[in-house]
Design a protein around this motif. Structure first.
Motif, PDB file in Angstrom:
ATOM      1  N   VAL A 121       0.854  -1.187   0.000  1.00  0.00           N
ATOM      2  CA  VAL A 121       0.000   0.000   0.000  1.00  0.00           C
ATOM      3  C   VAL A 121       0.891   1.238   0.000  1.00  0.00           C
ATOM      4  N   LEU A 122       0.844   1.985  -1.101  1.00  0.00           N
ATOM      5  CA  LEU A 122       1.681   3.175  -1.246  1.00  0.00           C
ATOM      6  C   LEU A 122       1.042   4.400  -0.607  1.00  0.00           C
TER       7      LEU A 122
ATOM      8  N   ALA B 288      -1.853   1.339  -4.636  1.00  0.00           N
ATOM      9  CA  ALA B 288      -1.091   0.173  -4.198  1.00  0.00           C
ATOM     10  C   ALA B 288      -0.319  -0.439  -5.355  1.00  0.00           C
ATOM     11  N   LEU B 289       0.788  -1.057  -5.014  1.00  0.00           N
ATOM     12  CA  LEU B 289       1.533  -1.855  -5.976  1.00  0.00           C
ATOM     13  C   LEU B 289       1.146  -3.303  -5.718  1.00  0.00           C
ATOM     14  N   VAL B 290       0.558  -3.959  -6.718  1.00  0.00           N
ATOM     15  CA  VAL B 290       0.123  -5.341  -6.561  1.00  0.00           C
ATOM     16  C   VAL B 290       0.773  -6.194  -7.638  1.00  0.00           C
ATOM     17  N   GLY B 291       0.875  -7.461  -7.379  1.00  0.00           N
ATOM     18  CA  GLY B 291       1.457  -8.329  -8.392  1.00  0.00           C
ATOM     19  C   GLY B 291       1.593  -9.754  -7.915  1.00  0.00           C
ATOM     20  N   TYR B 292       2.277 -10.540  -8.716  1.00  0.00           N
ATOM     21  CA  TYR B 292       2.490 -11.946  -8.407  1.00  0.00           C
ATOM     22  C   TYR B 292       3.979 -12.246  -8.397  1.00  0.00           C
TER      23      TYR B 292
ATOM     24  N   GLY C 128       7.942   2.092  -4.007  1.00  0.00           N
ATOM     25  CA  GLY C 128       7.000   3.110  -4.468  1.00  0.00           C
ATOM     26  C   GLY C 128       7.645   4.114  -5.410  1.00  0.00           C
ATOM     27  N   GLU C 129       8.846   4.578  -5.045  1.00  0.00           N
ATOM     28  CA  GLU C 129       9.553   5.550  -5.887  1.00  0.00           C
ATOM     29  C   GLU C 129       9.893   4.942  -7.247  1.00  0.00           C
ATOM     30  N   GLU C 130      10.367   3.706  -7.236  1.00  0.00           N
ATOM     31  CA  GLU C 130      10.746   3.050  -8.489  1.00  0.00           C
ATOM     32  C   GLU C 130       9.527   2.807  -9.370  1.00  0.00           C
TER      33      GLU C 130
ATOM     34  N   LEU D   6      13.038  -3.073  -9.884  1.00  0.00           N
ATOM     35  CA  LEU D   6      11.811  -3.352  -9.139  1.00  0.00           C
ATOM     36  C   LEU D   6      11.742  -4.823  -8.739  1.00  0.00           C
ATOM     37  N   ALA D   7      12.166  -5.697  -9.644  1.00  0.00           N
ATOM     38  CA  ALA D   7      12.163  -7.129  -9.339  1.00  0.00           C
ATOM     39  C   ALA D   7      13.082  -7.437  -8.165  1.00  0.00           C
TER      40      ALA D   7
END
Length: 304
Positions: free
Chosen positions: A43-44, A112-116, A151-153, A165-166
């Motif tokens: 959550v950003l 938010a940043l979400v992913g798998y 968040g910045e990236e 980011l990875a």
């Protein structure tokens, strides 16, 4: 000293597979049912609601991090209760590559940043069974620093953005697992390690997987009675002591066989079996393939 968590994470081979920034405004809801895919959320800004099947709903706030290792059915929604109709409206991509759900215009209530994630190990399902069903971390300063970098990236279109980011997400996931090793975690390895007495027994199993452990011996290591240890371990870790030991031995065995670190007889001895035949029976029952068939299958698939 052996670190069980480090051993499990190392065998999992985690890396970030996919991510996107999603914002929400007004009343909205997103439902996902993708078992087997590790889901994460950072959550950003703002807050939202997360409901994972079989778990108490969570209110997520800025800098919270959530990891669901096996991605059980879950929903994310606005704090204002969403209707079934709200869950049927797909997110829309905005110009800057961000996805918006709910009200399309104006300021967002949450971002938010979400992913798998992807676990590189072919034994991921076995290893994930040792982890909690959900990891929720809040208020950790080290984690907050990594979240800020994520968040910045995610907001900048810098060179090698996806690579950076990875890598950040790899560190974030490992730090989250380490930070959530408390009694508030759901049943799994982390909660077991957080229990001072159970932690001793778990470390002893990892230090000496070849030893012919009994529940009574492990209870002695934990300075508990046999019945108290069995009940406390099963409740905290989510599996009985001998089942946990078997799962760990099989994870080690599969890794050794896949990497061609010895024949069946040698691997059997290295994971605590007195004979290749006893090991083969246990392996076939747990993995649903005899060791020799497993090796051939791995070779056909290109190995590790």
């Amino acid at each position: 000293m052996v670190d069980p968590l480090a051993e499990v994470v190392s065998l999992l081979q985690p890396f970030a597979g996919f991510s996107k920034v999603v914002s929400g405004a007004g009343r909205w809801g997103v439902r996902r049912s993708e078992a087997g895919r590790p889901f994460y959320c950072v959550v950003l800004e703002g807050s939202c609601r997360l409901a994972v099947n079989g778990q108490e709903p969570l209110t997520l706030v800025q800098h919270d991090f959530v990891l669901i290792p096996a991605a059980y059915d879950f929903t994310m929604s606005s704090l204002e209760p969403a209707t079934e109709k709200d869950f049927d409206i797909p997110p829309v991509m905005l110009r800057q590559g961000e996805f918006r759900t709910g009200v399309q215009n104006g300021a967002a209530d949450v971002r938010a940043l979400v992913g798998y994630c992807v676990f590189g190990s072919p034994d991921a399902a076995l290893l994930v069974s040792l982890l909690p069903q959900i990891v929720h971390v809040r208020g950790e300063r080290r984690l907050a620093t990594i979240v800020q970098l994520v968040g910045e990236e995610s907001r900048e279109n810098r060179p090698a953005r996806d690579v950076v980011l990875a890598r950040l997400l790899e560190v974030l996931m490992i730090e989250a697992l380490r930070s959530s090793a408390g009694t508030g975690a759901s049943a799994g390895l982390l909660r077991g390690l957080a229990d001072e007495r159970l932690g001793v027994a778990i470390r002893r199993m990892h230090e000496s997987p070849t030893r012919q452990w009994t529940v009574a011996e492990l209870a002695s290591e934990a300075a508990l009675s046999r019945s108290a240890f069995f009940e406390r371990f099963s409740r905290a870790v989510g599996t009985a002591p001998m089942e946990y030991l078997l799962a760990w031995r099989m994870a080690l065995a599969k890794n050794m066989l896949r990497r061609n670190e010895g024949g069946v007889a040698e691997v059997a001895q290295r994971v605590g079996y007195n004979s290749a035949s006893a090991f083969s029976v246990a392996f076939a029952r747990h993995v649903e393939l005899p060791p020799t068939h497993y090796v051939r299958e791995q070779m056909a698939n290109g190995g590790a």
